[in-house]
Design an enzyme around this catalytic site. Structure first.
Site, PDB file in Angstrom:
ATOM      1  N   ILE A  61       0.816  -1.198  -0.022  1.00  0.00           N
ATOM      2  CA  ILE A  61      -0.005   0.119   0.015  1.00  0.00           C
ATOM      3  C   ILE A  61       0.802   1.234   0.028  1.00  0.00           C
ATOM      4  N   PHE A  82      -7.976  -2.689   5.742  1.00  0.00           N
ATOM      5  CA  PHE A  82      -7.313  -3.649   6.737  1.00  0.00           C
ATOM      6  C   PHE A  82      -5.679  -3.659   6.672  1.00  0.00           C
ATOM      7  N   ALA A  84      -2.040  -3.675   7.717  1.00  0.00           N
ATOM      8  CA  ALA A  84      -1.160  -2.979   8.815  1.00  0.00           C
ATOM      9  C   ALA A  84      -0.352  -3.971   9.084  1.00  0.00           C
ATOM     10  N   THR A 130      -8.723   0.263  15.629  1.00  0.00           N
ATOM     11  CA  THR A 130      -8.750  -0.565  16.960  1.00  0.00           C
ATOM     12  C   THR A 130      -9.068   0.363  18.033  1.00  0.00           C
ATOM     13  N   ASP A 131      -9.614  -0.444  19.216  1.00  0.00           N
ATOM     14  CA  ASP A 131     -10.016   0.469  20.443  1.00  0.00           C
ATOM     15  C   ASP A 131      -8.492   0.777  20.981  1.00  0.00           C
ATOM     16  N   GLU A 132      -7.443   0.328  20.705  1.00  0.00           N
ATOM     17  CA  GLU A 132      -6.161   0.431  21.290  1.00  0.00           C
ATOM     18  C   GLU A 132      -5.820   2.014  21.264  1.00  0.00           C
ATOM     19  N   TYR A 155       2.391   0.292  18.220  1.00  0.00           N
ATOM     20  CA  TYR A 155       1.420  -0.254  17.177  1.00  0.00           C
ATOM     21  C   TYR A 155       0.114   0.790  17.455  1.00  0.00           C
ATOM     22  N   LYS A 159      -1.758   3.499  14.807  1.00  0.00           N
ATOM     23  CA  LYS A 159      -2.970   3.316  14.413  1.00  0.00           C
ATOM     24  C   LYS A 159      -3.963   4.655  14.699  1.00  0.00           C
ATOM     25  N   PRO A 210       2.128 -19.418  27.578  1.00  0.00           N
ATOM     26  CA  PRO A 210       2.883 -18.392  28.180  1.00  0.00           C
ATOM     27  C   PRO A 210       1.707 -17.165  28.568  1.00  0.00           C
ATOM     28  N   VAL A 211       1.410 -16.983  29.938  1.00  0.00           N
ATOM     29  CA  VAL A 211       0.643 -15.862  30.209  1.00  0.00           C
ATOM     30  C   VAL A 211       1.525 -14.761  30.669  1.00  0.00           C
ATOM     31  N   TYR A 212       1.288 -13.584  30.236  1.00  0.00           N
ATOM     32  CA  TYR A 212       1.999 -12.251  30.434  1.00  0.00           C
ATOM     33  C   TYR A 212       1.472 -11.806  31.983  1.00  0.00           C
ATOM     34  N   PRO A 289       5.839  -4.892  28.092  1.00  0.00           N
ATOM     35  CA  PRO A 289       6.263  -3.599  28.648  1.00  0.00           C
ATOM     36  C   PRO A 289       4.823  -2.636  28.113  1.00  0.00           C
TER      37      PRO A 289
HETATM   38  P1  NAD Z   1      -3.111  -9.534  10.260  1.00  0.00           P
HETATM   39  O1  NAD Z   1      -1.634  -9.089  10.822  1.00  0.00           O
HETATM   40  O2  NAD Z   1      -3.765 -10.638  10.611  1.00  0.00           O
HETATM   41  O3  NAD Z   1      -3.001  -9.135   8.627  1.00  0.00           O
HETATM   42  C1  NAD Z   1      -2.616  -7.923   7.883  1.00  0.00           C
HETATM   43  C2  NAD Z   1      -2.433  -7.975   6.567  1.00  0.00           C
HETATM   44  O4  NAD Z   1      -2.115  -6.939   5.970  1.00  0.00           O
HETATM   45  C3  NAD Z   1      -1.683  -9.024   5.935  1.00  0.00           C
HETATM   46  O5  NAD Z   1      -2.109 -10.151   5.152  1.00  0.00           O
HETATM   47  C4  NAD Z   1      -0.373  -8.490   5.423  1.00  0.00           C
HETATM   48  O6  NAD Z   1       0.227  -9.151   4.508  1.00  0.00           O
HETATM   49  C5  NAD Z   1      -0.964  -7.218   4.898  1.00  0.00           C
HETATM   50  N1  NAD Z   1       0.010  -6.169   4.964  1.00  0.00           N
HETATM   51  C6  NAD Z   1       0.917  -5.530   5.787  1.00  0.00           C
HETATM   52  N2  NAD Z   1       1.582  -4.642   5.190  1.00  0.00           N
HETATM   53  C7  NAD Z   1       1.154  -4.363   3.886  1.00  0.00           C
HETATM   54  C8  NAD Z   1       1.499  -3.536   3.337  1.00  0.00           C
HETATM   55  N3  NAD Z   1       2.418  -2.618   3.449  1.00  0.00           N
HETATM   56  N4  NAD Z   1       0.695  -3.402   2.002  1.00  0.00           N
HETATM   57  C9  NAD Z   1      -0.261  -4.270   1.739  1.00  0.00           C
HETATM   58  N5  NAD Z   1      -0.600  -5.241   2.672  1.00  0.00           N
HETATM   59  C10 NAD Z   1       0.064  -5.225   3.729  1.00  0.00           C
HETATM   60  O7  NAD Z   1      -4.018  -8.417  10.769  1.00  0.00           O
HETATM   61  P2  NAD Z   1      -5.562  -8.290  11.463  1.00  0.00           P
HETATM   62  O8  NAD Z   1      -5.462  -9.022  12.538  1.00  0.00           O
HETATM   63  O9  NAD Z   1      -6.249  -9.143  10.392  1.00  0.00           O
HETATM   64  O10 NAD Z   1      -6.085  -6.883  11.380  1.00  0.00           O
HETATM   65  C11 NAD Z   1      -6.488  -6.257  10.130  1.00  0.00           C
HETATM   66  C12 NAD Z   1      -6.917  -4.910  10.739  1.00  0.00           C
HETATM   67  O11 NAD Z   1      -7.590  -4.834  11.626  1.00  0.00           O
HETATM   68  C13 NAD Z   1      -5.460  -4.170  11.042  1.00  0.00           C
HETATM   69  O12 NAD Z   1      -5.702  -2.680  10.346  1.00  0.00           O
HETATM   70  C14 NAD Z   1      -5.613  -4.063  12.562  1.00  0.00           C
HETATM   71  O13 NAD Z   1      -4.955  -2.891  13.260  1.00  0.00           O
HETATM   72  C15 NAD Z   1      -7.503  -3.651  12.599  1.00  0.00           C
HETATM   73  N6  NAD Z   1      -7.852  -4.508  14.030  1.00  0.00           N
HETATM   74  C16 NAD Z   1      -7.465  -5.734  14.046  1.00  0.00           C
HETATM   75  C17 NAD Z   1      -8.019  -6.270  15.439  1.00  0.00           C
HETATM   76  C18 NAD Z   1      -7.448  -7.704  15.877  1.00  0.00           C
HETATM   77  O14 NAD Z   1      -8.157  -8.086  17.002  1.00  0.00           O
HETATM   78  N7  NAD Z   1      -6.757  -8.401  15.159  1.00  0.00           N
HETATM   79  C19 NAD Z   1      -8.933  -5.618  16.057  1.00  0.00           C
HETATM   80  C20 NAD Z   1      -9.295  -4.378  15.606  1.00  0.00           C
HETATM   81  C21 NAD Z   1      -8.664  -3.739  14.677  1.00  0.00           C
HETATM   82  O1  DAU Z   2      -7.852  -4.415  21.027  1.00  0.00           O
HETATM   83  C1  DAU Z   2      -7.624  -4.708  19.522  1.00  0.00           C
HETATM   84  C2  DAU Z   2      -6.276  -5.250  19.372  1.00  0.00           C
HETATM   85  O2  DAU Z   2      -6.309  -6.703  19.710  1.00  0.00           O
HETATM   86  C3  DAU Z   2      -5.888  -5.376  17.778  1.00  0.00           C
HETATM   87  O3  DAU Z   2      -5.820  -3.734  17.459  1.00  0.00           O
HETATM   88  C4  DAU Z   2      -4.299  -5.656  17.693  1.00  0.00           C
HETATM   89  O4  DAU Z   2      -4.256  -5.834  16.271  1.00  0.00           O
HETATM   90  C5  DAU Z   2      -4.477  -7.266  18.236  1.00  0.00           C
HETATM   91  O5  DAU Z   2      -3.319  -8.002  18.037  1.00  0.00           O
HETATM   92  C6  DAU Z   2      -4.929  -7.416  19.436  1.00  0.00           C
HETATM   93  O6  DAU Z   2      -4.072  -6.835  20.442  1.00  0.00           O
HETATM   94  P1  DAU Z   2      -3.823  -7.524  21.725  1.00  0.00           P
HETATM   95  O7  DAU Z   2      -2.266  -7.039  22.038  1.00  0.00           O
HETATM   96  O8  DAU Z   2      -4.830  -7.515  22.844  1.00  0.00           O
HETATM   97  O9  DAU Z   2      -3.726  -9.046  21.463  1.00  0.00           O
HETATM   98  P2  DAU Z   2      -2.891 -10.341  21.963  1.00  0.00           P
HETATM   99  O10 DAU Z   2      -3.538 -11.405  21.164  1.00  0.00           O
HETATM  100  O11 DAU Z   2      -1.372 -10.016  21.562  1.00  0.00           O
HETATM  101  O12 DAU Z   2      -3.042 -10.314  23.298  1.00  0.00           O
HETATM  102  C7  DAU Z   2      -3.932 -10.294  24.022  1.00  0.00           C
HETATM  103  C8  DAU Z   2      -3.678 -10.294  25.425  1.00  0.00           C
HETATM  104  O13 DAU Z   2      -3.259 -11.695  26.081  1.00  0.00           O
HETATM  105  C9  DAU Z   2      -2.831  -9.304  25.953  1.00  0.00           C
HETATM  106  O14 DAU Z   2      -3.172  -8.719  27.040  1.00  0.00           O
HETATM  107  C10 DAU Z   2      -1.450  -9.774  26.051  1.00  0.00           C
HETATM  108  C11 DAU Z   2      -1.608 -11.289  26.536  1.00  0.00           C
HETATM  109  N1  DAU Z   2      -0.881 -12.319  25.994  1.00  0.00           N
HETATM  110  C12 DAU Z   2      -0.499 -12.374  24.621  1.00  0.00           C
HETATM  111  C13 DAU Z   2       0.075 -13.209  24.121  1.00  0.00           C
HETATM  112  C14 DAU Z   2       0.637 -13.160  22.576  1.00  0.00           C
HETATM  113  C15 DAU Z   2      -0.446 -13.117  26.745  1.00  0.00           C
HETATM  114  O15 DAU Z   2      -0.752 -13.339  28.091  1.00  0.00           O
HETATM  115  N2  DAU Z   2       0.379 -14.117  26.154  1.00  0.00           N
HETATM  116  C16 DAU Z   2       0.804 -14.421  24.887  1.00  0.00           C
HETATM  117  O16 DAU Z   2       1.685 -15.181  24.701  1.00  0.00           O
END
Ligand code: NAD
Ligand code: DAU
Length: 350
Positions: A61, A82, A84, A130-132, A155, A159, A210-212, A289
């Site tokens: 992109i 999407f 990212a 994202t809500d983050e 991250y 966003k 692994p639980v953080y 962190p």
């Molecule tokens: P993901 O990491 O599974 O997928 C990201 C996709 O983007 C991949 O297919 C990757 O190849 C593509 N991509 C990355 N960089 C690119 C670039 N420069 N050009 C073109 N394509 C590229 O991510 P996801 O979990 O499916 O999240 C998708 C979107 O939704 C993101 O924008 C994320 O911030 C947002 N989001 C995710 C969550 C969640 O819980 N996963 C929640 C809220 C919002």
């Molecule tokens: O809230 C939306 C976000 O949710 C999206 O924007 C992000 O793209 C998506 O990755 C997700 O972020 P989190 O950091 O919340 O998701 P993750 O699955 O990495 O972690 C979920 C929770 O679990 C978080 O509190 C960290 C914890 N964790 C995560 C991993 C990978 C662990 O305890 N152990 C682990 O090994």
């Protein structure tokens, strides 16, 4: 006929969305622009790859010439963005890609849409966020669309920056934008670096879980199909220039989620070979962190204005998710073993 550019359609949520959009919008054409980073997996879409309405383009992109050429060739009227870098832990280890794709990449897409669409009002640019961006909650309260941004990780900061750019393009240039800010998704095709698929995979293999920290951080879980349905709803009925929060009203402490997965797997596939339950695999490890304490979404606006509600509870969604992973072990194995990389290189080059 609607002509949609989906970016990042080979990722977790993007691939679920592409499948749903092709089902729900019979008259659409859909172009998926994806760079195929480590997280992009074209096998997520093998079942629809031959659909004549679908085109896959491998590309970045952030490549302004490629994006402009695609707009000229395909005359998109809709963008669902999407693409990212999405993993918080990776953003802590190396933020550069997050700045490049999430901020600069979004800017390039906005510029291409602005140039191609001029002052058209029958077009839509939907940014999936994202809500983050709202930061971290204490024990009470919810994120609403007016909660001030307070991102804490590279991250979420990237966003938040992209959300601000999208909003600025609406206010300054009149670009018909929409933003959705969603809570944690889970479901099919979730890359196994994220909590839920990682725990399912490790628990099945008898590996440590692994639980953080102390496991009491809270996330608000939403089944990915419900998120994709919300995005379609916002695209079709959302008010231009608005933001919609999307969430499942399913707050869980991380440890609760891990316990649920362990217990469901024990019941479905039997105890570990030594006769122990999978909870015995849990290990409390060093905390992330700046680990955000709690996320919780108030989804009142999308419910009241657009009539969207999640269709699944966490208990239903996690059952379905575990059932999917049990029947798609080869999908996970290909990722974990790195074999999916060989597939890419054969199909698409390095
Ligand atoms: P993901 O990491 O599974 O997928 C990201 C996709 O983007 C991949 O297919 C990757 O190849 C593509 N991509 C990355 N960089 C690119 C670039 N420069 N050009 C073109 N394509 C590229 O991510 P996801 O979990 O499916 O999240 C998708 C979107 O939704 C993101 O924008 C994320 O911030 C947002 N989001 C995710 C969550 C969640 O819980 N996963 C929640 C809220 C919002
Ligand atoms: O809230 C939306 C976000 O949710 C999206 O924007 C992000 O793209 C998506 O990755 C997700 O972020 P989190 O950091 O919340 O998701 P993750 O699955 O990495 O972690 C979920 C929770 O679990 C978080 O509190 C960290 C914890 N964790 C995560 C991993 C990978 C662990 O305890 N152990 C682990 O090994």
């Amino acid at each position: 006929m609607q002509t949609i550019l989906v970016t990042g359609g080979c990722g977790f949520i993007g691939s679920n969305f592409v499948r749903l959009a092709l089902q729900q919008l019979p008259a659409c054409r859909l172009v998926n622009l994806d760079k195929l980073t480590y997280a992009g997996n074209p096998t997520n879409l093998t079942d629809i790859a031959a659909d004549p309405r679908y085109r896959f383009v491998k590309g970045d992109i952030g490549d302004a010439d490629l994006v402009a050429a695609l707009f000229a060739e395909e005359s998109f009227d809709t963008v669902v963005h999407f693409a990212a870098e999405s993993h918080v832990d990776r953003s802590i280890l190396g933020p550069a890609e997050f700045i490049q794709t999430n901020i600069v990449g979004t800017f390039i897409l906005l510029e291409a849409a602005r140039a191609a669409w001029a002052s058209r009002s029958d077009v839509r640019f939907l940014h999936v966020s994202t809500d983050e961006v709202y930061g971290s909650l204490g024990a009470t309260g919810f994120f609403t669309e007016t909660t001030p941004f307070d991102p804490r990780s590279p991250y979420s900061a990237s966003k938040a920056a992209s959300d601000h750019l999208v909003s600025a393009y609406h206010h300054t240039y009149g670009l018909p934008t929409l933003i959705t800010n969603c809570s944690n998704n889970y479901g099919p095709y979730h890359f196994p670096e994220k909590l839920i698929p990682l725990i399912i995979h490790n628990a099945l293999k008898g590996k440590e879980l692994p639980v953080y920290g102390d496991g009491t951080n809270v996330r608000d879980w939403l089944y990915v199909g419900d998120h994709c349905a919300a995005i379609l709803r916002v695209l079709q009925q959302g008010r231009v220039g608005e933001t919609y929060n999307v969430g499942g009203n399913n707050e869980k402490q991380n440890l609760e989620v891990v316990h649920t997965i362990c217990d469901l797997l024990d019941a479905k596939v039997g105890l570990l070979p030594d006769g122990a339950g999978r909870r015995s695999l849990i290990r409390f490890v060093k905390d992330r962190p700046g680990h955000d304490r709690r996320y919780a979404i108030d989804a009142g606006k999308i419910r009241q204005e657009l009539g969207w509600e999640p269709s699944l509870t966490f208990e239903q969604g996690i059952e379905q998710t575990i059932a999917w992973y049990l029947t798609h072990g080869d999908w996970v194995e290909a990722i974990v073993s790195g074999a999916y990389r060989d597939y890419y290189e054969k199909q698409y080059g390095k």
